[in-house]
Design a protein around this motif. Structure first.
Motif, PDB file in Angstrom:
ATOM      1  N   GLU A 221      50.236  43.776  31.167  1.00  0.00           N
ATOM      2  CA  GLU A 221      50.082  45.221  31.267  1.00  0.00           C
ATOM      3  C   GLU A 221      49.991  45.596  32.736  1.00  0.00           C
ATOM      4  O   GLU A 221      49.908  44.729  33.615  1.00  0.00           O
ATOM      5  CB  GLU A 221      48.807  45.657  30.535  1.00  0.00           C
ATOM      6  CG  GLU A 221      49.043  46.346  29.208  1.00  0.00           C
ATOM      7  CD  GLU A 221      49.841  47.644  29.322  1.00  0.00           C
ATOM      8  OE1 GLU A 221      50.364  47.967  30.414  1.00  0.00           O
ATOM      9  OE2 GLU A 221      49.965  48.327  28.300  1.00  0.00           O
ATOM     10  N   TRP A 222      50.036  46.869  32.989  1.00  0.00           N
ATOM     11  CA  TRP A 222      49.820  47.344  34.352  1.00  0.00           C
ATOM     12  C   TRP A 222      48.361  47.215  34.716  1.00  0.00           C
ATOM     13  O   TRP A 222      47.486  47.261  33.845  1.00  0.00           O
ATOM     14  CB  TRP A 222      50.297  48.785  34.489  1.00  0.00           C
ATOM     15  CG  TRP A 222      51.767  48.915  34.175  1.00  0.00           C
ATOM     16  CD1 TRP A 222      52.312  49.511  33.085  1.00  0.00           C
ATOM     17  CD2 TRP A 222      52.835  48.398  34.959  1.00  0.00           C
ATOM     18  NE1 TRP A 222      53.686  49.416  33.108  1.00  0.00           N
ATOM     19  CE2 TRP A 222      54.038  48.726  34.264  1.00  0.00           C
ATOM     20  CE3 TRP A 222      52.939  47.671  36.157  1.00  0.00           C
ATOM     21  CZ2 TRP A 222      55.301  48.376  34.722  1.00  0.00           C
ATOM     22  CZ3 TRP A 222      54.200  47.331  36.606  1.00  0.00           C
ATOM     23  CH2 TRP A 222      55.359  47.676  35.909  1.00  0.00           C
ATOM     24  N   ALA A 223      48.106  47.090  36.017  1.00  0.00           N
ATOM     25  CA  ALA A 223      46.740  46.817  36.482  1.00  0.00           C
ATOM     26  C   ALA A 223      45.765  47.920  36.082  1.00  0.00           C
ATOM     27  O   ALA A 223      44.580  47.670  35.869  1.00  0.00           O
ATOM     28  CB  ALA A 223      46.719  46.637  38.003  1.00  0.00           C
TER      29      ALA A 223
ATOM     30  N   PHE B  75      45.621  49.308  33.343  1.00  0.00           N
ATOM     31  CA  PHE B  75      45.197  49.137  31.956  1.00  0.00           C
ATOM     32  C   PHE B  75      44.575  47.785  31.674  1.00  0.00           C
ATOM     33  O   PHE B  75      43.957  47.587  30.646  1.00  0.00           O
ATOM     34  CB  PHE B  75      46.405  49.324  31.017  1.00  0.00           C
ATOM     35  CG  PHE B  75      47.111  50.627  31.234  1.00  0.00           C
ATOM     36  CD1 PHE B  75      46.395  51.823  31.244  1.00  0.00           C
ATOM     37  CD2 PHE B  75      48.478  50.675  31.449  1.00  0.00           C
ATOM     38  CE1 PHE B  75      47.048  53.029  31.441  1.00  0.00           C
ATOM     39  CE2 PHE B  75      49.118  51.871  31.651  1.00  0.00           C
ATOM     40  CZ  PHE B  75      48.411  53.058  31.652  1.00  0.00           C
ATOM     41  N   GLU B  76      44.826  46.857  32.563  1.00  0.00           N
ATOM     42  CA  GLU B  76      44.346  45.515  32.303  1.00  0.00           C
ATOM     43  C   GLU B  76      43.853  44.945  33.621  1.00  0.00           C
ATOM     44  O   GLU B  76      44.525  45.045  34.646  1.00  0.00           O
ATOM     45  CB  GLU B  76      45.499  44.655  31.760  1.00  0.00           C
ATOM     46  CG  GLU B  76      45.096  43.231  31.433  1.00  0.00           C
ATOM     47  CD  GLU B  76      46.297  42.396  31.008  1.00  0.00           C
ATOM     48  OE1 GLU B  76      47.295  42.972  30.523  1.00  0.00           O
ATOM     49  OE2 GLU B  76      46.242  41.166  31.183  1.00  0.00           O
ATOM     50  N   ALA B  77      42.714  44.338  33.583  1.00  0.00           N
ATOM     51  CA  ALA B  77      42.175  43.795  34.826  1.00  0.00           C
ATOM     52  C   ALA B  77      43.166  42.805  35.419  1.00  0.00           C
ATOM     53  O   ALA B  77      43.689  41.958  34.701  1.00  0.00           O
ATOM     54  CB  ALA B  77      40.847  43.105  34.551  1.00  0.00           C
ATOM     55  N   PRO B  78      43.467  42.921  36.709  1.00  0.00           N
ATOM     56  CA  PRO B  78      44.443  42.026  37.323  1.00  0.00           C
ATOM     57  C   PRO B  78      44.027  40.572  37.148  1.00  0.00           C
ATOM     58  O   PRO B  78      42.846  40.231  37.206  1.00  0.00           O
ATOM     59  CB  PRO B  78      44.411  42.425  38.791  1.00  0.00           C
ATOM     60  CG  PRO B  78      43.884  43.807  38.796  1.00  0.00           C
ATOM     61  CD  PRO B  78      42.966  43.911  37.635  1.00  0.00           C
ATOM     62  N   HIS B  79      45.016  39.747  36.890  1.00  0.00           N
ATOM     63  CA  HIS B  79      44.716  38.326  36.737  1.00  0.00           C
ATOM     64  C   HIS B  79      44.214  37.790  38.069  1.00  0.00           C
ATOM     65  O   HIS B  79      44.819  38.031  39.118  1.00  0.00           O
ATOM     66  CB  HIS B  79      45.968  37.570  36.287  1.00  0.00           C
ATOM     67  CG  HIS B  79      46.544  38.164  35.037  1.00  0.00           C
ATOM     68  ND1 HIS B  79      47.823  37.924  34.600  1.00  0.00           N
ATOM     69  CD2 HIS B  79      46.012  39.035  34.134  1.00  0.00           C
ATOM     70  CE1 HIS B  79      48.048  38.594  33.489  1.00  0.00           C
ATOM     71  NE2 HIS B  79      46.973  39.277  33.184  1.00  0.00           N
TER      72      HIS B  79
ATOM     73  N   THR C  80      46.461  35.868  40.847  1.00  0.00           N
ATOM     74  CA  THR C  80      47.768  36.376  41.262  1.00  0.00           C
ATOM     75  C   THR C  80      47.635  37.310  42.448  1.00  0.00           C
ATOM     76  O   THR C  80      46.532  37.688  42.853  1.00  0.00           O
ATOM     77  CB  THR C  80      48.441  37.148  40.121  1.00  0.00           C
ATOM     78  OG1 THR C  80      47.639  38.302  39.855  1.00  0.00           O
ATOM     79  CG2 THR C  80      48.532  36.287  38.887  1.00  0.00           C
ATOM     80  N   GLN C  81      48.811  37.702  42.943  1.00  0.00           N
ATOM     81  CA  GLN C  81      48.862  38.586  44.102  1.00  0.00           C
ATOM     82  C   GLN C  81      48.220  39.942  43.815  1.00  0.00           C
ATOM     83  O   GLN C  81      47.698  40.592  44.712  1.00  0.00           O
ATOM     84  CB  GLN C  81      50.327  38.848  44.509  1.00  0.00           C
ATOM     85  CG  GLN C  81      51.093  37.628  44.868  1.00  0.00           C
ATOM     86  CD  GLN C  81      51.789  37.041  43.647  1.00  0.00           C
ATOM     87  OE1 GLN C  81      51.250  37.012  42.541  1.00  0.00           O
ATOM     88  NE2 GLN C  81      52.999  36.532  43.851  1.00  0.00           N
ATOM     89  N   ALA C  82      48.281  40.379  42.554  1.00  0.00           N
ATOM     90  CA  ALA C  82      47.762  41.713  42.244  1.00  0.00           C
ATOM     91  C   ALA C  82      46.244  41.752  42.320  1.00  0.00           C
ATOM     92  O   ALA C  82      45.655  42.821  42.364  1.00  0.00           O
ATOM     93  CB  ALA C  82      48.211  42.120  40.848  1.00  0.00           C
TER      94      ALA C  82
ATOM     95  N   ILE D 211      42.809  41.491  43.989  1.00  0.00           N
ATOM     96  CA  ILE D 211      42.050  41.457  45.236  1.00  0.00           C
ATOM     97  C   ILE D 211      40.570  41.297  44.847  1.00  0.00           C
ATOM     98  O   ILE D 211      39.676  41.607  45.588  1.00  0.00           O
ATOM     99  CB  ILE D 211      42.296  42.736  46.048  1.00  0.00           C
ATOM    100  CG1 ILE D 211      43.771  43.054  46.118  1.00  0.00           C
ATOM    101  CG2 ILE D 211      41.788  42.605  47.461  1.00  0.00           C
ATOM    102  CD1 ILE D 211      44.614  42.026  46.837  1.00  0.00           C
ATOM    103  N   GLU D 212      40.393  40.852  43.610  1.00  0.00           N
ATOM    104  CA  GLU D 212      39.011  40.661  43.159  1.00  0.00           C
ATOM    105  C   GLU D 212      38.294  39.716  44.117  1.00  0.00           C
ATOM    106  O   GLU D 212      38.880  38.779  44.643  1.00  0.00           O
ATOM    107  CB  GLU D 212      39.001  40.066  41.748  1.00  0.00           C
ATOM    108  CG  GLU D 212      39.556  40.989  40.688  1.00  0.00           C
ATOM    109  CD  GLU D 212      38.697  42.213  40.451  1.00  0.00           C
ATOM    110  OE1 GLU D 212      37.471  42.064  40.453  1.00  0.00           O
ATOM    111  OE2 GLU D 212      39.258  43.302  40.283  1.00  0.00           O
TER     112      GLU D 212
END
Ligand code: NA
Ligand code: NA
Lengths: 89, 941, 120, 507, 139, 163
Positions: E121-123, E125-129, E132-134, E136-137
């Motif tokens: 899903e898009w970030a 709607f769904e916590a970024p994995h 991955t690059q998406a 920044i957690e």
């Protein structure tokens, strides 16, 4: 000629501000309003640049620069609030 | 000096007793009795001279501004009173040793008693009416403590409060009276005032003075209708009653009337007010006494009656009547003190004071009964006791009053009162000591030890002496005291039991006979009275008091409702009211004639935006998020106005502060209701709208009126001219802030620093307790996106942070000469750091911060202050700035100014405070979120 | 329309809005009201130096026409102080809400607290 | 320029240094921080006494900050009034601080000591400054510090009351700024002495606006002083905060009164046209109401702190009765009463604090409780404090009230003033007699015993000290009234003030 | 000041002002949120850019000073404008899907899934994995 | 040593330039001060920029900037035309899902920013796995062609720069 151009520009930007105000007032979505506010800040920067040229005075530059920075921060904050409630996680 | 010693003795004793409250009973009695005896000895030493006509005086200057000096004198009247106070005081102390149970705190008791004694001595010796007031109020206070001594008993507490309310209240009237008296007489010195009777009585203030002074005297001396406190003061331990209500406190009112007799007496007003009050009181007290059953209550009403007698005599305003009054004071002190002690003994031995439960005690307690009977005879006015003589004098004077043109009611009523007093006196003695044997709660009461009975013996002997050898024992004192009362030479004095047959003797005899008959026929009247609803002064007083307190409480609660709205409404309303007041001054609030500036289209549009945005904020106030968005618009317009109107510094500040404020409010809004329900009603809203409109128009008009006026020479032309040469900077606003008015700025950053500290103090404990629980229970009221740190934003921030910091440095460095400065720079830096918080969250960012907020604030304030102090080293004033231009190779001309250090301090504090507020607030939210997550995990697990 | 009129009427509108909002019964509205009021006050304080266009108070020799710098300095001080106060009041409101569960300040929501209920 | 000349800045500089130092030290070494804070209080008292001594020569000294001459820069002015207020504040502060440390109230929350020092800084600055805008700034300093102190220890009631206290004062500050704006807009100056002179020179057209400015200033000062109807915030604020803080706040209302006494004769004196003695017609009725509402509140109170708060209100009313006459004599009386009322109000709160600690769950509610430790001693202190608060002998309140009554007799409405002073005294006597007998005499021995009470004897020291000071004030009333008269004489000679301030040497 | 330079300046001013106006006009007239987003974020870049460029030249010519600092504003806007747009778009996406009164999806309709075959899903709607690059957690 | 003094040389350069632009004059003093800040600030903010990617300078970056600026100007006119003259119902507004080959978040951000800066397209979101960009286009006839254009015109050079 520049003076006339500045007058025209001022009126155009004033008009733009009015249009922003309209969108801000109407919404309908909160995203629209934030967008309108963000645009308004950009347009105010434009006004400041025009005012600076009108008066031949470059002392207002920092105000414009700061506005650019701060407008961004508040836009982000509004968005973050709507996305997460908590703007600082 | 003996006077000062006399004055100090009882207070010193009180202090010693208070400090040595844990010491033994013997020591306590020793101190108290010793002080009284020493005082008495001093008095006796001084007596010959005083009686011979030379008053002792002493004076220590105290408060010249008030005309209040520690000025004492001892004249015959004072001598008489001081003698009573000390003499009876000594006896009471001895009596108290026997009376008080072993467990009672004698130290405290005697300390209060000595305090009271001191206050009374003060009244007797004061040669300054303001000083007398001080002692007067002290007697009220100390008697409050004494009456309420048995603090566990409700009647004691209530009696004490009632006495304080009545006598204290009268005392306040007396204050007014005395001050007016001083004004009228032109002095507060008693000896002087006493010579100015004519002046005072001619003054328009005289009626007011008289009324107020009498209020003081009558309340203290329990005159009708202020008498009601006295019977309830009987809740006090008996020694107190014996002391306060026979010889001292209640006599203070009589003393006051006697003391001020030369100034105030003699007028018709005096006669009507004083004599009639005394007469009514005498009659009333005697009548009531006849139908009471508690020994001390009977004595209390008897006291009221006897005080009425004295007051009446003084009210007659003649020297002869004054003589009678003075002699009766002595008599009454002796027999009434004896009677109170007697009642105490009976109570002590039988366990009751109810006269109906007593009888035939003469057989069991012969000595007590003998003494009691003798004292009662004095009270009844029977020969051969002193009471007989003074009663006869009273009747004679009442007759004289009638002969002098006053009403015949005076002697008539006086005789009736005398009759009643015979009746209650006889009842008092016969019911207790004779007739059917009844002993209260105790099987075999007996005469007490010497400590208790001894003082009574002395007193009864004195009372007998007043009757048998009046001229020897009392004559010189009465004569001299009367002279002091009337302020001249006293009339010829002939105190004797037998003056031949005269109308007064007839009246006296009549009183005895009818009184005895009355007692005989008393029972049906008493039964009849018992059936009536009694007019209980205490219930009335308590009821009235309770009602007053309840109404006060209602009113106070109603006025002080915890409504911020009301506080603010009042404030706005007062401001509007003041605006109206100003508009109504002659000339009003006119506008000026200064030429105005034309408005550009942009200005009009901006104005329009401001007006509309304000309207929307007001209209959509409950849509809190939206309201914030429109607040931003207003802030933007104002910033634009500052730019347009030549205030770049203000524009910068406005822009920067605005965003920080919005961030703050968003952080708070997160944890607040987003769209709360409407609260106020339509009328309420209309009222507020009206007030708001008036306030708005008023403020706007004031601004208009000022803006359209021509500018006068302002002090800022100095600032303009000195900014560069004197302050080393071309940005006059900045030079004003860091130099001309740097002290303001120092205060201002301290405000910010304090705000930071207060905010920290507020938020630090917010995760605990109730707030913590509420935070833990906090549930999101909006759907949330799961993404905490949007990638693009985080990435941009990594570049923006150093850039924004650079901008901050730039603005800081140029501030002295161009728009900018420490404050704005600090805000820019704060915003940059906040941006990082927004992007990466609290924990991540906070871990990487290097300097805490607390040190920033502390160091900032210190730097700014130290910069200011630095100038002292160079002999200049605090906050004096200094600057210089230095040529550095390659770099060129560089200006260094101390103002820069100051500005550094400013910047540190601002960063510290701003970060403290926002970081702490966001941290609370953070903790809330964390707690929520934990709670979720717990429930799901 | 003159600039003076725009400013004066702007002050009037802001004041009226601020007063009205300050009289509402909840902390957040009150804070909004205070914000409007402080805008009004800052404008007022600024305006009393009279309005000047394009003459910022940056000293230059020979210039005699300039905006009065003193009111600007005063407004700066006022803005800073107002900011501190606002920050405190916002956080205090929140804190009070968290502690009592109500953000009402009209006294209606609070039962009258008994005497001595809260102790230091 | 000797160091002694600079002494006048010490009351501001000392706390400005002590506060940040304690802030830094506190976390690691608490006792050092406390010692610093106490030392600061002592130093301020010493300095204040020294300044008081300096002011005894009757000269008025101006200290131009930054070397900028008045009216262009900010000046501090040392005269009898400012020196006296400094001493009062320092004395009170030291005693209160001692009590706070002894009772460990300072540990109940964060930053007590820095806030306390900053509070003093605000007070001292406000007393010293000769510049009206600077007065505003110091008002803000002392207010915001008071917010922090008021909330110290927190709790729902305190926070709620705090919101109201803070907001109403913020609005007050806004009014202050509007008044300042008007004054500057019309006169072009902010220096108080200069303002007085320039207002005297204004034309007819400006009279209304100047009057407005004067009245708004009055409203602001009246708000701080808690004058009816602007008093509403006080009872709740003072009753809700920690008693030791409320004790310090006894001087806060007096700051409002100080400002009136300072500003009115100087700026709105005889020469001020339509604004001459501008508060006069409003202040007297307000003072009467304040005294009445205050003492009725004493009668109606249900808890000791509430009662003490109302007593402070009542004393403000009494004080303003004297102030509202605007004569030199009544001002002298007012000053004497001001000193007395400040210490007495503080004593009342400290006694309430002691009682509160000892009565455990019964707190300071005016209800019977079982016997508690030290009831005797506490009761005695309460008695003395209430005697002071209502103005009975032998404490200085009585002298002060006599002073007020005597000096106000020349005023037009003297009868009203007298009736109010004496009538409210009676109400106060009755009210305190009720509460005192309930608290210290009545015993509810059938009730549950008191749990968790404090019983340290050291906590009696501070209230006893204040009461001893009141006794001293009584004994030294001759000297003190003379001081008050000399101070009033200076206040009513604005020309001397102006001359001293406006001609001080430039840098 | 030479005529040509003056014409250039005036032209730049008018160009900038025109784009400012057009951007705001777009904000008002475009049919739904996502479309409106195109108006200002585009037009104001050139609009403000034109004005700032005009300012640079203007002050160079008028005062003889090289006031290039106007360019900084553009630099700032170039960094920030895409982020603002991104965030506003996220708000739109979020509220269009979850708002209590969901925002209108607009003429482009709801967004398609990122990978037609995948689960993702898009970030918004769904916590970024986190790997991955998406993401920044914070580590 | 250099590495420790200049953790972000590119950032340092940028800061010096920005400083000079702000200071509005090029003097030795200004350059020196700019250098000081250019060194201190990256050092100070280093913890806030972890895992920074390697950036290749040379012409590639400059060329990319020039390309984008050109596209912005052109696209502005394009969008202006749309706003002024296209009727709403004729607008072919749609979502584009752009698969991303770039690996570092910095690079993806630059790509997304570029897309947003050139009028007509707005980067609206990133997929949770970071492999797709969600782009909104104002008026696109052929979605696949537009996606291809983005990838070749912008992503390709970025892949070279952020190697
Ligand atoms: Na300032
Ligand atoms: Na303020």
């Amino acid at each position: 000629m520049i003076a006339i151009a500045l007058q025209i520009a001022a009126i155009a930007i004033a008009l733009a501000l009015l249009l922003n105000g309209w969108r801000l007032y109407r919404g309908p979505a909160l995203a629209d309003r934030i967008l309108a506010l963000d645009t308004m800040v950009i347009n105010v920067i434009a006004v400041i640049v025009v005012i600076g040229m009108m008066g031949g005075n470059d002392t207002y530059f920092e105000a414009a620069l700061l506005l650019a920075m701060v407008g961004f921060v508040s836009t982000i904050a509004y968005c973050k609030f709507l996305l997460r409630g908590d703007i600082v996680e | 000096m003996p006077l000062m010693l006399l004055m100090v003795l009882p207070f010193a004793a009180a202090l010693m007793l208070a400090l040595g409250a844990r010491g033994g009973r013997r020591m306590h009695v020793g101190i108290a009795a010793g002080a009284s005896a020493a005082g008495l000895a001093l008095l006796l030493l001084a007596a010959p001279a005083v009686l011979a006509g030379t008053p002792l005086t002493a004076r220590i200057a105290w408060i010249p501004a008030l005309g209040l000096d520690l000025s004492l004198w001892l004249d015959p009247l004072g001598l008489l009173f001081a003698g009573l106070i000390l003499g009876i005081g000594l006896l009471v102390v001895i009596y108290a040793q026997g009376y008080l149970a072993k467990a009672e705190p004698t130290g405290r008791f005697l300390s209060f008693l000595m305090l009271f004694q001191g206050a009374m001595i003060g009244i007797a010796l004061s040669n300054n009416i303001l000083l007398m007031l001080i002692f007067w109020e002290l007697t009220s206070l100390s008697s409050f403590l004494l009456i309420g001594f048995w603090r566990d008993r409700a009647d004691a507490r209530q009696g004490a409060r009632m006495a304080l309310a009545v006598t204290g209240g009268g005392g306040l009237a007396l204050i007014a009276g005395m001050l007016l008296l001083g004004q009228a007489a032109g002095s507060y010195e008693l000896a002087t005032i006493l010579t100015r009777g004519a002046v005072v009585q001619a003054s328009p203030l005289y009626p007011a003075i008289l009324t107020l002074v009498l209020l003081g005297a009558f309340t203290k001396s329990a005159q009708f209708p202020f008498h009601f406190w006295l019977p309830h003061a009987m809740a006090a331990p008996t020694p107190v009653s014996a002391y306060l209500h026979s010889a001292t406190m209640v006599k203070a009112g009589v003393f006051l009337l006697a003391r001020l007799w030369p100034v105030l007496a003699g007028s018709d007003l005096w006669f009507y007010l004083v004599a009639s009050t005394g007469l009514v009181t005498m009659l009333f007290g005697a009548g009531v006494a006849l139908f009471r059953n508690d020994l001390k209550t009977i004595l209390a009403y008897s006291t009221i009656s006897q005080l009425g007698l004295m007051v009446m005599l003084l009210g007659f305003g003649t020297p002869a009547a004054a003589t009678a009054a003075v002699f009766h004071i002595l008599n009454h002190a002796a027999f009434k003190a004896a009677l109170f002690m007697n009642a105490g003994i009976v109570d002590h031995e039988t366990g009751t004071r109810d006269i109906r439960r007593l009888g035939g005690l003469a057989a069991l307690m012969p000595l007590t009964a003998t003494l009691g009977t003798l004292a009662v005879a004095a009270m009844a006015g029977l020969p051969p006791l002193g009471g007989f003589i003074s009663k006869e004098m009273m009747l004679e004077q009442s007759l004289h009053a009638a002969q002098d043109g006053r009403s015949w009611l005076v002697p008539l009523l006086a005789t009736i009162a005398a009759t009643l007093s015979v009746a209650y006196s006889l009842r008092y003695a016969t019911a207790q000591f004779f007739g059917r044997r009844a002993t209260g709660d105790v099987a075999a009461p007996h005469d007490p030890g010497m400590a208790m009975i001894g003082p009574s013996i002395v007193l009864v002997l004195v009372a007998l002496g007043f009757g048998l050898l009046p001229m020897t024992i009392a004559g010189p004192l009465v004569r001299a005291a009367t002279g002091a009362v009337i302020g001249g030479s006293p009339p010829a004095l002939d105190l004797a039991l037998w003056h031949g047959i005269n109308p007064a003797l007839g009246m006296s005899a009549l009183a005895v006979v009818i009184g005895a008959l009355l007692l005989w026929r008393r029972a049906p009247v008493a039964r009849w009275l018992d059936g009536r609803p009694a007019l209980d002064a205490k219930r009335l007083f308590d009821g009235a008091m309770a009602a007053i307190v309840a109404r006060s409480r209602d009113a106070s609660l109603a006025i002080h409702a915890p409504s911020l709205q009301r506080y603010l409404f009042m404030l706005f309303a007062v401001a509007v009211l003041f605006g109206i007041d100003a508009a109504l001054t002659p000339g009003g609030l006119p506008a000026g004639t200064r030429a105005t500036l034309p408005a550009s289209p942009v200005a009009v549009v901006a104005w329009f935006a401001l007006v509309v945005a304000t309207g929307i904020v007001v209209a959509m106030q409950r849509q809190r998020f939206l309201a914030l968005v429109f607040i931003s618009v207003i802030g933007l317009v104002i910033a634009l106005a500052f730019v347009h109107l030549s205030a770049p510094d203000l524009a910068l500040t406005q822009i920067a502060v605005e965003v920080v404020t919005i961030l703050l409010m968003l952080l708070a809004l997160h944890l607040l209701p987003k769209v709360p329900p409407q609260l106020s009603s339509l009328p309420r809203r209309s009222r507020d709208a009206l007030l708001a409109a008036v306030a708005g128009i008023g403020t706007g008009w004031a601004a208009w009126a000022v803006m359209t006026r021509d500018l006068r020479d302002t002090v800022s032309s100095f600032h303009w001219a000195n900014s560069y040469p004197g302050g080393g900077g071309t940005n006059v606003v900045n030079v004003t802030l860091v130099d001309f008015r740097a002290f303001d700025t120092l205060g201002e950053i301290i405000v910010l620093g304090i705000a930071g500290l207060a905010i920290y103090a507020l938020l630090e404990p917010a995760a605990r307790g109730t707030a913590g629980r509420r935070l833990r229970e906090w549930r999101h009221d909006m759907p949330h996106s799961p993404e905490r740190h949007p990638m693009m934003f985080v990435m941009a921030t990594r570049l923006l942070l150093p850039l924004a910091l650079l901008v901050g440095l730039y603005i800081f460095l140029r501030g002295h000469n161009q728009p900018g400065g420490g404050f704005i720079a600090a805000l820019v830096v704060s915003i940059a750091i906040l941006l990082q918080y927004l992007a990466s969250g609290f924990d991540w960012t906070d871990d990487r911060r290097r300097i805490g907020e607390h040190p920033l604030i502390a160091v900032g304030v210190l730097i700014a202050t130290a910069t200011g102090l630095g100038s002292l080293v160079f002999g200049a004033r605090f906050l004096t700035s200094s600057f210089g231009y230095f040529h550095i190779p390659l770099v060129g001309e560089v200006e260094l100014a101390t103002a820069m250090f100051f500005d550094t301090g400013v910047a540190c504090v601002v960063v510290g405070a701003v970060m403290m507020a926002l970081a702490q607030l966001s941290h609370v939210a953070q903790r809330a979120a964390r707690n929520r997550d934990q709670a979720d995990e717990e429930t799901s697990a | 329309m003159s600039l003076e009129f725009l400013i004066a009427s702007g002050i009037a509108v802001l004041t009226a809005g601020g007063v009205y909002l300050a009289l509402r019964g909840r902390t957040f509205q009150v804070v909004l009201g205070l914000t409007l009021l402080s805008y009004a006050v800052n404008l007022f304080l600024f305006a009393i130096g009279r309005l000047v266009v394009d003459r910022p108070p940056l000293f230059a020799k020979g210039v005699t026409d300039y905006a009065d710098p003193l009111p600007q300095a005063l407004v700066l001080t006022a803005i800073v102080i107002t900011f501190g106060m606002t920050a405190l009041v916002v956080i205090l409101s929140l804190r009070s809400f968290l502690e009592s569960g109500s953000d009402q300040v009209d006294g209606i929501a609070d039962a009258v607290p008994g005497p001595g209920q809260d102790r230091a | 320029m000797t160091l002694l000349d600079h002494l006048v800045i010490a009351p501001v500089v000392i706390p400005a240094i002590i506060a940040p130092l304690t802030l830094m030290v506190m976390r690691r070494r608490r006792h050092v921080g406390v010692a610093l804070s106490l030392a600061g209080c002592v130093a301020m008292l010493v300095v204040a006494l020294a300044l008081f001594g300096i002011a005894q020569d009757d000269a008025i000294r101006a200290y131009p900050l930054g070397g900028w001459p008045a009216p262009f820069g900010i000046v501090l002015v040392l005269d009898r009034l400012s020196a006296g207020m400094l001493v009062l504040a320092a004395v009170l502060a030291l005693v209160v601080m001692l009590h706070a440390v002894v009772t460990a109230v300072d540990r109940k929350g964060w930053h007590f000591h820095p806030l306390f020092q900053f509070q003093l800084l605000g007070l001292n600055g406000a007393f010293l400054t000769g510049d009206l805008f600077n007065l505003f700034v110091f008002f803000e300093v002392l207010l915001i510090a008071s917010y922090g102190l008021m909330l110290h220890g927190q709790g729902a009631a305190r926070l709620k009351a705090g919101v109201a206290y803070v907001v109403v004062n913020i609005v007050g500050s806004a009014l202050f700024l509007i008044a300042l704006g008007l004054l500057y807009g019309l006169t072009g100056t902010l220096n108080m002495a200069d303002l007085g002179q320039r207002i005297a020179a204004l034309g007819a057209a400006d009279q209304g606006l100047i009057r407005l400015a004067g009245l708004l200033l009055l409203a602001v000062f009246a708000l701080k002083a808690a004058v009816v109807p602007l008093h509403l915030w006080l009872p709740r604020t003072y009753a809700a905060t920690a008693p030791v803080v409320a004790a310090l706040f006894a001087i806060m209302t007096k700051v409002g009164v100080y400002a009136m006494i300072r500003v009115v004769p100087l700026i709105f004196g005889d020469a001020a046209g339509a604004a001459a003695w501008v508060p006069a017609p409003w202040l007297l009725p307000a003072a009467v109401l304040t005294a009445i509402i205050g003492f009725v509140g004493v009668l109606a109170a249900r808890a000791m702190r509430e009662q003490a708060a109302f007593a402070i209100l009542g004393s403000t009313g009494t004080l303003l009765l004297a102030v509202s006459c605007w004569t030199q004599a009544t001002t002298a009386a007012a000053l004497f009463y001001l000193v007395h009322a400040t210490l007495a109000g503080a004593a009342l709160f400290l006694v309430a604090d002691v009682t509160l600690r000892r009565r455990g769950q019964y707190g300071d509610a005016i209800v019977p409780s079982p016997r508690f430790a030290g009831q005797q001693a506490t009761g005695l202190l309460f008695l003395a404090a209430t005697i002071a608060a209502v103005g009975l002998p032998p404490l200085s309140g009585f002298v002060a009230k006599l002073f007020i009554l005597q000096t106000s007799v020349t005023a037009e409405p003297w009868a009203l003033i007298w009736a109010t002073v004496l009538g409210t005294t009676l109400i106060g006597v009755v009210g305190f007699a009720r509460s005192g007998s309930t608290l210290f005499w009545k015993a509810a021995d059938d009730a549950d015993p008191i749990a968790g009470a404090d019983r340290s004897r050291a906590e009696l020291i501070a209230p006893a000290t204040l009461l001893a000071l009141l006794a001293l004030l009584t004994l030294g009333a001759g000297w003190a009234t003379a001081q008050a008269e000399a101070t009033a004489a200076q206040i009513y000679a604005p020309d001397r003030y102006a001359a001293a301030v406006l001609t001080e040497a430039t840098r | 000041m030479s005529g040509i330079v003056e014409i250039v300046i005036a032209g730049l001013i008018l160009l900038g002002a025109a784009f400012v106006l057009i951007g705001s006009w777009g904000l008002v007239r475009l049919p739904s949120t996502m479309e409106r987003l195109h108006g200002p974020t585009k037009a104001t870049t050139l609009g403000l850019g034109g004005l700032l460029l005009a300012s640079v030249v203007f002050f160079q010519v008028r005062l003889g000073v090289w006031t290039a600092h106007e360019l900084l504003i553009s630099l700032f806007l170039f960094i920030t404008a895409p982020i603002s747009a991104n965030m506003i778009a996220k708000v739109h996406l979020h509220r269009a899907r979850t708002g209590d009164r969901p925002d209108h999806d607009g003429i482009a309709g709801p967004p398609p899934r990122p990978d037609p075959d995948g689960e993702g899903e898009w970030a918004t709607f769904e916590a970024p994995h986190t790997d991955t690059q998406a993401s920044i957690e914070n580590p | 040593m250099i590495k420790r003094l200049l953790p972000h040389p590119a950032l340092t350069a940028m800061l010096v330039v920005v400083w000079l632009l702000m200071a509005n004059s090029i003097t030795v003093g200004g350059i020196l001060l700019g250098l000081v800040f250019g060194i201190v600030l990256p050092k100070f903010t280093e913890p806030f920029w972890p895992d920074r990617p390697r950036v290749r300078f040379r012409g590639a970056l400059l060329g990319y900037v020039g390309l984008v600026l050109y596209d912005i100007v052109v696209a502005n006119f394009e969008v202006a035309r749309l706003i002024l003259f296209r009727r709403n119902r004729d607008l072919r507004s749609r979502w584009l899902v752009v698969p991303v080959a770039l690996s570092s978040p910095e690079a993806i951000t630059v790509l997304a920013a570029t897309i947003s800066l050139t009028p007509g397209t707005v980067s609206s979101d990133v997929s949770a796995d970071g492999r797709f960009l969600l782009v909104h286009a104002l008026d696109v006839a052929d979605a696949d062609a537009e996606i291809a254009r983005i990838k070749t015109r912008y992503e390709a050079p970025l892949l070279r720069i952020f190697a």
